[in-house]
Design an enzyme around this catalytic site. Structure first.
Site, PDB file in Angstrom:
ATOM      1  N   SER A   1       0.994  -1.233   0.232  1.00 36.14           N
ATOM      2  CA  SER A   1       0.052   0.043  -0.063  1.00 36.14           C
ATOM      3  C   SER A   1       0.862   1.209   0.325  1.00 36.14           C
ATOM      4  O   SER A   1       0.292   2.346  -0.384  1.00 36.14           O
ATOM      5  CB  SER A   1      -0.986   0.114   1.235  1.00 36.14           C
TER       6      SER A   1
ATOM      7  N   HIS B   1      -5.378  -4.066  -1.202  1.00 31.80           N
ATOM      8  CA  HIS B   1      -5.067  -3.068  -2.395  1.00 31.80           C
ATOM      9  C   HIS B   1      -4.983  -3.684  -3.666  1.00 31.80           C
ATOM     10  O   HIS B   1      -4.357  -3.140  -4.633  1.00 31.80           O
ATOM     11  CB  HIS B   1      -3.675  -2.214  -2.048  1.00 31.80           C
TER      12      HIS B   1
ATOM     13  N   LYS C   1     -12.374  -0.848   0.725  1.00 34.00           N
ATOM     14  CA  LYS C   1     -11.349  -0.114  -0.169  1.00 34.00           C
ATOM     15  C   LYS C   1     -12.096  -0.210  -1.446  1.00 34.00           C
ATOM     16  O   LYS C   1     -12.874   0.457  -1.512  1.00 34.00           O
ATOM     17  CB  LYS C   1     -10.150  -0.475  -0.276  1.00 34.00           C
TER      18      LYS C   1
HETATM   19  C1  LIG Z   1      -2.748  -4.287   3.266  1.00 35.30           C
HETATM   20  C2  LIG Z   1      -3.977  -3.991   4.259  1.00 35.30           C
HETATM   21  N1  LIG Z   1      -4.739  -4.934   4.817  1.00 35.30           N
HETATM   22  C3  LIG Z   1      -5.528  -4.816   5.527  1.00 35.30           C
HETATM   23  C4  LIG Z   1      -6.017  -3.734   5.954  1.00 35.30           C
HETATM   24  C5  LIG Z   1      -7.240  -3.503   6.812  1.00 35.30           C
HETATM   25  O1  LIG Z   1      -8.533  -3.211   6.385  1.00 35.30           O
HETATM   26  P1  LIG Z   1      -9.978  -3.247   7.070  1.00 35.30           P
HETATM   27  O2  LIG Z   1     -10.188  -1.623   6.771  1.00 35.30           O
HETATM   28  O3  LIG Z   1     -10.905  -3.922   6.293  1.00 35.30           O
HETATM   29  O4  LIG Z   1      -9.507  -3.499   8.199  1.00 35.30           O
HETATM   30  C6  LIG Z   1      -5.780  -2.472   5.298  1.00 35.30           C
HETATM   31  C7  LIG Z   1      -6.001  -1.129   5.497  1.00 35.30           C
HETATM   32  O5  LIG Z   1      -5.701  -0.216   5.527  1.00 35.30           O
HETATM   33  C8  LIG Z   1      -4.514  -2.772   4.335  1.00 35.30           C
HETATM   34  O6  LIG Z   1      -4.014  -1.635   3.544  1.00 35.30           O
END
Ligand SMILES: Cc1ncc(COP(=O)(O)O)c(C=O)c1O
Lengths: 415, 86
Positions: free
Chosen positions: A190, A218, A249
């Site tokens: 990310s 992502h 997202k």
């Molecule tokens: C790579 C990654 N995994 C997991 C998450 C967490 O997602 P959630 O908002 O569904 O908890 C994010 C969010 O920032 C992320 O970028």
């Protein structure tokens, strides 16, 4: 009262420390639905400003899509607002299982289990499927939520250098005596917007008899020809043992996550993963919205195709303007500024010009790698991108960094 | 009792295991964990390497981030456990 003056003072000092280090985060209040054009109150108390959003994870522009909103309304009417229960008591509706089946088909896996968020999926999955005789080998740049899940699991943990397949192989050899081995990576990272080498990873995992876990937060919905994710782009659909991803997202952007993969692993999560067992799952209204998102994405690749074009246009524009970018081909386009203060000042100057984009710096990214992270959406039209480009050029000129190399920017502003 | 070549062995391992190719070279005093070069997680591989190489076992309560925060400190720690072994 245990929160004495002394205790309060200690916490105030801690907060001041965060502020003095320049790491204090302040929210900006958005008064409109999430979209390319938003209305923002910032700083708190000031009048609303119309700006172009360049930092949402709204990759497919579905966060406020009328069909998704309508489906959510219908879900609210037919399935109600809340379940007042965790899944295994009386918190599972038909639509929860329906969404799990849709996601399984979309990702090309064997089964899926919903979690309240992907943070929860990552927090729960390792402890549910591994024991102290096993090893988890993770890329050094994986998301914080994977790190937390790894911490909660008694299995041994080791890491390999970011995307360094030689180093991963060394680690797989080093830990060959362990009962189970799992290699762990983000599909798309990310902060840098680069893509894991899942084809090479899948081959290594096969060679050393290790499982492969990929966080596709992502990537789900837009990476790969039909948007299935990084595994589609790398030609390894069906070879990823566990995918975790988010609905927060690209896939509508509300909330929720899942673990999807080998049937037995998903079933073990259903039996044992604590965030699944002890927290309410995704609300019916959100499930209804995500079901519509899955329907839209399965019917056409129009949105991910537009996103790909937009991202290429944006990257080309910034490159021609003379910015230093992180290489890549995803809609995450980091504009490198290296110095933390420069990144913050640049973000504020962009905001003056009506562009909302955030600066990121240590500890979110490594020291002297401060940047503005821009994220492109299928909800952007070319006129949005052109206006944003003009603003970036104007601010870039003001700070005199256009056409300058990394070394020149660091020489001017420091690390 | 100082162990011949120990500091360079640690320095070379840390350089190879943790540093990216374009990083500044390390010194014996470079802060490793507080300086963000080694995260406290990745420390396990250094610990395992040292335990294997010197046939020692460093218990978790001694393997603190502070004790691993520079090549000098790591060398002290290893020497302490090697001496204990007798
Ligand atoms: C790579 C990654 N995994 C997991 C998450 C967490 O997602 P959630 O908002 O569904 O908890 C994010 C969010 O920032 C992320 O970028």
């Amino acid at each position: 009262m245990a929160f004495s003056g002394k205790v309060r003072a200690a916490y105030q000092a801690q907060l001041k420390g965060i502020e003095d280090a320049g790491l204090f985060k302040r929210e900006r209040f958005i008064h409109s639905p999430q979209a390319a054009d938003i209305e923002v109150e910032f700083p708190a108390g000031s009048s609303l400003k119309k700006v172009i959003n360049m930092c949402a994870n709204n990759y497919l522009g579905l966060s406020s899509h009328p069909d998704v909103v309508a489906a959510a309304h219908e879900g609210l009417d037919t399935r109600g607002y809340g379940m007042s229960s965790v899944r295994f008591i009386c918190g599972t509706q038909d639509i929860h299982r329906e969404l799990e089946s849709r996601v399984t088909a979309f990702l090309g896996t064997e089964d899926t289990l919903l979690f309240p968020s992907c943070m929860d999926a990552n927090a729960g999955v390792f402890e549910a499927i591994l024991s102290k005789d096993d090893v988890m080998i993770s890329d050094r740049l994986v998301h914080a939520s994977l790190i937390d899940g790894i911490r909660l699991c008694p299995a041994m943990h080791d890491t390999y250098k970011h995307s360094d397949m030689g180093h991963l192989e060394e680690k797989l050899q080093l830990h060959s005596a362990k009962r189970l081995k799992v290699a762990i990576t983000d599909g798309v990272f990310s902060m840098d917007g680069d893509t894991a080498k899942l084809d090479a990873m899948a081959a290594l995992c096969e060679k050393y008899d290790a499982m492969l876990l990929v966080d596709e937060s992502h990537a789900s919905g837009f990476i790969g020809k039909t948007g299935r994710g990084t595994h589609e782009k790398c030609g390894v659909v069906g070879k990823i043992d566990i995918i975790t991803t988010t609905f927060g997202k690209a896939l509508g952007g509300a909330s929720g996550g899942c673990v999807s993969g080998r049937r037995e692993l998903v079933e073990l999560c259903r039996q044992r993963a604590r965030p699944y067992l002890f927290s309410n799952t995704i609300a019916p209204v959100v499930v209804s919205g995500v079901l519509k998102v899955m329907e839209i994405l399965s019917a056409s690749t129009e949105r991910r195709d537009k996103l790909e074009k937009n991202a290429a246009y944006w990257r080309k524009g910034l490159t021609e303007a003379g910015f230093v970018l992180k290489e890549g081909d995803t809609p995450i386009v980091p504009v490198m500024l290296f110095n933390a203060k420069l990144a913050q000042d640049f973000s504020l100057a962009l905001y003056e010009e009506g562009i909302y984009a955030m600066g990121f710096f240590f500890p979110v990214v490594p020291q002297s790698q401060a940047r503005i992270r821009t994220q492109i959406s299928a909800g952007h039209e070319i006129h949005h991108l052109d206006r944003a480009l003009e603003a970036f050029k104007k601010v870039g000129k003001k700070f005199d960094i256009l056409g300058r190399t990394k070394q020149e920017i660091i020489a001017k502003y420091g690390m | 009792m100082p162990i011949e070549g120990l500091k360079d062995i640690v320095l070379n391992y840390v350089t190879k295991e943790y540093l990216e190719d374009d990083s500044e070279p390390l010194t014996y005093d470079t802060p490793l964990i507080s300086g963000g070069i080694v995260d406290s997680f990745s420390m396990v591989s250094l610990k395992r390497f040292l335990e294997n190489k010197y046939a020692i076992s460093i218990p978790d309560e001694d393997a603190t981030p502070e004790a691993f925060d520079s090549v000098n400190k790591v060398a002290d720690l290893v020497e302490r456990f090697v001496a204990k072994k007798g």
